[in-house]
Design a protein around this motif. Structure first.
Motif, mmCIF file in Angstrom:
data_model
loop_
_atom_site.group_PDB
_atom_site.id
_atom_site.type_symbol
_atom_site.label_atom_id
_atom_site.label_comp_id
_atom_site.label_asym_id
_atom_site.label_seq_id
_atom_site.Cartn_x
_atom_site.Cartn_y
_atom_site.Cartn_z
ATOM 1 N N VAL A 179 -4.004 -0.808 15.634
ATOM 2 C CA VAL A 179 -2.811 -0.803 14.814
ATOM 3 C C VAL A 179 -1.846 -1.873 15.330
ATOM 4 C CG1 VAL A 179 -0.868 0.600 14.042
ATOM 5 C CG2 VAL A 179 -3.109 1.634 14.318
ATOM 6 N N PRO A 188 3.225 1.099 10.665
ATOM 7 C CA PRO A 188 2.021 1.397 9.886
ATOM 8 C C PRO A 188 2.239 2.613 8.986
ATOM 9 C CG PRO A 188 1.570 1.275 12.245
ATOM 10 C CD PRO A 188 3.045 1.376 12.077
ATOM 11 N N MET A 190 0.398 5.535 7.244
ATOM 12 C CA MET A 190 -0.853 6.205 7.555
ATOM 13 C C MET A 190 -1.182 7.294 6.533
ATOM 14 S SD MET A 190 -1.322 4.439 10.316
ATOM 15 C CE MET A 190 -2.715 5.235 11.124
ATOM 16 N N GLN A 200 -5.278 3.998 8.161
ATOM 17 C CA GLN A 200 -4.085 3.204 7.892
ATOM 18 C C GLN A 200 -4.136 2.712 6.454
ATOM 19 O OE1 GLN A 200 -3.186 0.070 10.679
ATOM 20 N NE2 GLN A 200 -1.516 -0.762 9.441
#
Length: 279
Positions: A179, A188, A190, A200
């Protein structure tokens, strides 16, 4: 028909759910250095977050034992259901199944079903509410199981955290590509796969843009929103949860919205400032 719904403590119970008498919690436990926490009604999120912030070590969690579940199945209710966090992320599901087997060996036949949520946190809450809805409609046990399993397959989980370090250090990101670095303030976005692992979905620079990206991902993956409950849980960031709710309602109109504070296990993995969306 009388029924009981056991939700492991990764799932949040609203005050209304607690007051109904149908829902109980199977508590996981948390260790922050030598500080041991049972994730039950005594959990203090503020103290917990302070302990985590002050520790150089990653907190650890432990699932309920099979015996904990076996004892929970010992009740007067004729239909018993357990809802656990994703079997891909915890041993809670396996413990619940083993507890069921132990109960049946000792006491004989009883209608008990264990649901693998393939989700966590408020995703478990929605599943528990769906079970209650089916029971209150007078469905037979087998019909409840079939309906709720189909509901789980159609459920989607999304989350946005300030940091993924706790998930990474506890091995919950296994198989996920590296990540992006948080040093660049890249957040990120998710989600959960159909199997209940973490994936992700996207990323954005800064929390404001990341919230908009999260809202876009939820909207893109939500069909027939008018038939569904939108559920948001948050770790110590009610204002952020409200902002996310506003962004989501600009994109679709669910039949209802619920917002809850994360309980202990969800607070551990969401960390301070994390938000989770399930619909």
């Amino acid at each position: 028909m009388s029924y009981k719904i056991i939700v492991d403590s990764c799932g949040e119970l609203s005050q209304e759910m607690k007051a109904s008498g149908h829902f109980v919690t199977a508590s996981l436990s948390i260790d922050v250095d030598d500080y041991h926490i049972i994730d039950d009604e005594t959990f203090d999120q503020k103290v917990f977050l302070e302990k985590v912030a002050a520790s150089p070590n990653c907190p650890k969690s432990s699932c309920p034992s099979p015996e904990t579940y076996r004892e929970a199945y010992c009740c007067k209710e004729e239909h018993v259901y357990a809802v656990t966090l994703s079997a891909e992320l915890s041993g809670s599901y396996n413990s619940a199944v083993l507890g069921r087997n132990l109960y049946l060996e000792e006491y004989g036949e009883k209608k008990i079903h264990v649901f693998n949520s393939k989700s966590a946190s408020i995703g478990e809450t929605l599943i528990a509410l769906k079970i209650a809805e089916c029971e209150d409609q007078g469905m037979a046990f087998e019909e409840v199981v079939e309906t709720v399993e189909a509901y789980i397959e159609g459920q989607n989980t999304f989350f946005l955290l300030e940091s993924l370090e706790t998930l990474r250090k506890n091995g919950r990101l296994t198989g996920l590509k590296a990540v992006v670095a948080t040093a660049l303030n890249i957040k990120p976005v998710m989600g959960a796969t159909p199997e209940g692992t973490i994936c992700q979905l996207g990323q954005a620079r800064g929390m404001k843009k990341a919230l908009a990206k999260l809202a876009d991902e939820v909207a893109k993956n939500t069909a027939h929103a008018e038939e569904k409950i939108l559920a948001i849980s948050h770790c110590n960031c009610f204002t952020r949860a409200q902002e996310l709710k506003k962004l989501l309602l600009e994109r679709f109109s669910p039949r209802d919205v619920i917002i809850l504070d994360t309980a202990g296990i969800s607070s551990l993995y969401a960390n301070d400032g994390g938000v989770i969306v399930v619909i």
